[in-house]
Design a protein around this motif. Structure first.
Motif, mmCIF file in Angstrom:
data_model
loop_
_atom_site.group_PDB
_atom_site.id
_atom_site.type_symbol
_atom_site.label_atom_id
_atom_site.label_comp_id
_atom_site.label_asym_id
_atom_site.label_seq_id
_atom_site.Cartn_x
_atom_site.Cartn_y
_atom_site.Cartn_z
ATOM 1 N N THR A 109 -9.527 39.393 8.647
ATOM 2 C CA THR A 109 -10.783 39.550 7.761
ATOM 3 C C THR A 109 -10.840 40.704 6.918
ATOM 4 O O THR A 109 -9.952 41.664 6.999
ATOM 5 C CB THR A 109 -11.707 39.634 9.057
ATOM 6 O OG1 THR A 109 -11.650 40.791 9.676
ATOM 7 C CG2 THR A 109 -11.828 38.381 10.046
ATOM 8 N N THR A 110 -11.901 40.763 6.224
ATOM 9 C CA THR A 110 -11.953 41.911 5.373
ATOM 10 C C THR A 110 -12.024 43.136 5.928
ATOM 11 O O THR A 110 -11.398 44.255 5.669
ATOM 12 C CB THR A 110 -13.446 41.794 4.513
ATOM 13 O OG1 THR A 110 -13.180 40.653 3.726
ATOM 14 C CG2 THR A 110 -13.669 43.049 3.692
ATOM 15 N N GLN A 111 -12.894 43.180 7.114
ATOM 16 C CA GLN A 111 -12.783 44.442 8.032
ATOM 17 C C GLN A 111 -11.446 44.774 8.679
ATOM 18 O O GLN A 111 -11.052 46.293 8.616
ATOM 19 C CB GLN A 111 -13.844 44.474 9.023
ATOM 20 C CG GLN A 111 -15.277 44.245 8.776
ATOM 21 C CD GLN A 111 -15.546 42.838 8.207
ATOM 22 O OE1 GLN A 111 -15.185 42.089 8.281
ATOM 23 N NE2 GLN A 111 -16.687 42.966 7.266
ATOM 24 N N HIS A 114 -9.414 46.182 5.641
ATOM 25 C CA HIS A 114 -9.807 47.786 5.400
ATOM 26 C C HIS A 114 -9.347 48.772 6.576
ATOM 27 O O HIS A 114 -9.378 49.870 5.912
ATOM 28 C CB HIS A 114 -11.490 47.643 5.354
ATOM 29 C CG HIS A 114 -12.029 46.962 4.147
ATOM 30 N ND1 HIS A 114 -13.220 46.779 3.844
ATOM 31 C CD2 HIS A 114 -11.292 46.688 3.113
ATOM 32 C CE1 HIS A 114 -13.430 46.389 2.858
ATOM 33 N NE2 HIS A 114 -12.289 46.277 2.067
ATOM 34 N N LYS A 135 -8.203 35.696 -1.900
ATOM 35 C CA LYS A 135 -9.507 36.608 -1.539
ATOM 36 C C LYS A 135 -8.923 37.910 -0.721
ATOM 37 O O LYS A 135 -9.698 38.798 -0.726
ATOM 38 C CB LYS A 135 -10.427 35.661 -0.717
ATOM 39 C CG LYS A 135 -11.044 34.489 -1.636
ATOM 40 C CD LYS A 135 -12.158 33.775 -0.784
ATOM 41 C CE LYS A 135 -12.902 32.833 -1.426
ATOM 42 N NZ LYS A 135 -13.624 32.140 -0.664
ATOM 43 N N GLN A 136 -7.827 37.629 0.027
ATOM 44 C CA GLN A 136 -7.597 38.751 0.808
ATOM 45 C C GLN A 136 -7.066 40.033 0.159
ATOM 46 O O GLN A 136 -7.196 40.963 0.181
ATOM 47 C CB GLN A 136 -6.524 38.382 1.909
ATOM 48 C CG GLN A 136 -6.996 37.640 3.133
ATOM 49 C CD GLN A 136 -5.802 37.062 3.984
ATOM 50 O OE1 GLN A 136 -4.795 36.825 3.539
ATOM 51 N NE2 GLN A 136 -6.021 37.277 5.249
ATOM 52 N N GLN A 138 -8.036 40.634 -2.933
ATOM 53 C CA GLN A 138 -9.307 41.285 -3.693
ATOM 54 C C GLN A 138 -9.837 42.194 -2.593
ATOM 55 O O GLN A 138 -10.739 43.054 -2.794
ATOM 56 C CB GLN A 138 -10.158 40.229 -4.098
ATOM 57 C CG GLN A 138 -9.499 39.643 -5.283
ATOM 58 C CD GLN A 138 -10.399 38.490 -5.956
ATOM 59 O OE1 GLN A 138 -11.123 37.722 -5.329
ATOM 60 N NE2 GLN A 138 -10.398 38.388 -7.224
ATOM 61 N N THR A 139 -9.813 41.976 -1.239
ATOM 62 C CA THR A 139 -10.372 42.634 -0.131
ATOM 63 C C THR A 139 -9.736 44.186 0.185
ATOM 64 O O THR A 139 -10.563 45.209 0.352
ATOM 65 C CB THR A 139 -10.055 42.119 1.203
ATOM 66 O OG1 THR A 139 -10.774 40.493 1.133
ATOM 67 C CG2 THR A 139 -10.695 42.654 2.447
ATOM 68 N N TRP A 141 -9.027 47.903 -0.250
ATOM 69 C CA TRP A 141 -9.540 48.988 -1.085
ATOM 70 C C TRP A 141 -8.913 49.274 -2.195
ATOM 71 O O TRP A 141 -7.466 49.292 -2.106
ATOM 72 C CB TRP A 141 -9.772 50.276 -0.151
ATOM 73 C CG TRP A 141 -10.811 49.943 0.696
ATOM 74 C CD1 TRP A 141 -10.712 50.130 2.216
ATOM 75 C CD2 TRP A 141 -12.401 49.743 0.789
ATOM 76 N NE1 TRP A 141 -11.853 49.843 2.716
ATOM 77 C CE2 TRP A 141 -12.848 49.690 1.998
ATOM 78 C CE3 TRP A 141 -13.275 49.681 -0.282
ATOM 79 C CZ2 TRP A 141 -14.171 49.463 2.157
ATOM 80 C CZ3 TRP A 141 -14.557 49.175 -0.074
ATOM 81 C CH2 TRP A 141 -14.971 49.459 1.242
#
Length: 423
Positions: A109-111, A114, A135-136, A138-139, A141
């Protein structure tokens, strides 16, 4: 099992733990999970690992997580992976990270992404990076992008490259930039090209520069254009040079213009030649001047012609001299006129001679006058003849005087009307 105390759980042997059934195992409360010691966690079979509920997964301590074996890690289902908290993700070792399957990686996931640290990112394998979803990608940072080792950047697919945000692109290090492949360079969008810093532009290798498409070239900003190095300028292809806009051409520094190879100068289109600034023109090397095509010479404006230094004028070839238009000829300054060499004087066409201004005629040096041919002398107008001084005529060489004497024509009479003495 829900009634087991912490002490009772710790007392369980490896055999007892491995004998637990799926029902018994799942009956453990989330609050009981932290009671398992490291050896007990390691004793769990891969099948038992797969039984862990999302709640039990989240109850694992960071120490317990870090002690999971690579085989146990690989057994985790995508649902279990998704249950990991950011802190648990941070506790994964590089060895554990590298053992995550493509399927597990694709479910992060995004979190969770990160939460990756620099050393965790550097542990990602070729297959794992290739399996990251757009999408990952682009996730991450922007700062995390700079944590990828250069080789990992070269593993990104064309689609993944195009998915990078402008903020992520701007964080690429020079070392990462230099590992980009030909396909990756071509995959850059115009928006991505625009955000490359001067440092990133200068990091591009000559091989990478030669892969830039005409569309990418036209996207380059003023700062990026000015960042081009000598080596980068020298590898620009004819197609790339032709892609430069007039604005981009004028934004090249005079020094950068001098870096173009002669054959590259010949690739400039008419409107690009006209876009050259006077300082750029003045900074052209003699070999670049000689390389200008006849069409390019004709495309030079009057102001550009006047920007030529005496040294540059002296390098014009016979054909270049003869292709100068009447307007261009009349633009030449007296200093430029005096820079013409003997063979250049002789190369002037009769029409060019006939259209020289009086100030230009007066600027001719004695040894330049001696280079005039019979036909050129005959092409002079009465007003031009009158512009020659007695001193200059006396200094004309014997060959030229003999030519004048033999004419017995209009120009001889004009010279005599000026009371020049033939010697």
């Amino acid at each position: 099992m829900p009634l087991f105390t912490r002490e009772q759980i710790k007392a369980l042997t490896t055999e007892q733990i491995q004998a637990l059934t799926v029902e018994e195992f799942k009956s453990f409360l989330a609050t009981q999970i932290p009671a398992f010691d490291i050896n007990q966690i390691k004793a769990l079979t891969t099948e038992q690992i797969s039984w862990l509920t999302p709640e039990q997964i989240q109850a694992l301590t960071t120490e317990q997580i870090s002690k999971l074996t690579t085989e146990q890690i690989k057994t985790l289902t995508t649902q279990q992976i998704k249950a990991f908290t950011s802190e648990q993700i941070k506790s994964l070792t590089t060895q554990q990270i590298s053992r995550l399957t493509a399927e597990q990686i694709s479910e992060l996931t995004t979190q969770q992404i990160h939460a990756f640290s620099p050393w965790q990112i550097s542990a990602l394998t070729l297959n794992q990076i290739s399996d990251l979803k757009v999408k990952q990608i682009q996730t991450f940072w922007p700062m995390q992008i700079s944590w990828f080792i250069p080789q990992q950047i070269s593993w990104l697919t064309a689609k993944q490259i195009q998915a990078l945000t402008t903020e992520q692109i701007s964080e690429l290090t020079p070392q990462q930039i230099q590992t980009l492949t030909r396909q990756q360079i071509k995959a850059f969008t115009t928006k991505q090209i625009k955000v490359l810093t001067s440092q990133q532009i200068q990091a591009l290798t000559t091989e990478q520069i030669s892969e830039l498409t005409p569309q990418q070239i036209q996207t380059l900003t003023r700062q990026q254009i000015k960042a081009f190095t000598t080596k980068q300028i020298k590898v620009l292809t004819s197609q790339q040079i032709k892609a430069f806009t007039t604005k981009q051409i004028s934004e090249l520094t005079p020094q950068q213009i001098s870096w173009f190879r002669p054959y590259q100068i010949q690739a400039f289109l008419p409107w690009q030649i006209s876009a050259l600034t006077l300082n750029q023109i003045n900074n052209l090397k003699v070999e670049q001047i000689s390389a200008l095509t006849l069409n390019q010479i004709n495309d030079l404006t009057a102001e550009q012609i006047q920007a030529f230094s005496p040294e540059q004028i002296s390098e014009l070839t016979t054909q270049q001299i003869q292709t100068l238009t009447t307007q261009q000829i009349q633009t030449l300054t007296t200093q430029q006129i005096t820079a013409f060499l003997l063979w250049q004087i002789s190369a002037l066409t009769l029409n060019q001679i006939n259209n020289l201004k009086i100030e230009q005629i007066k600027a001719f040096l004695p040894w330049q006058i001696s280079a005039l041919t019979l036909n050129q002398i005959n092409a002079l107008t009465a007003q031009q003849i009158q512009a020659f001084t007695t001193t200059k005529r006396k200094l004309m060489n014997e060959a030229t005087i003999k030519i004048i004497n033999k004419t017995n024509g209009k120009n001889y009479e004009r010279l005599q009307q000026k009371n020049f003495t033939i010697i």
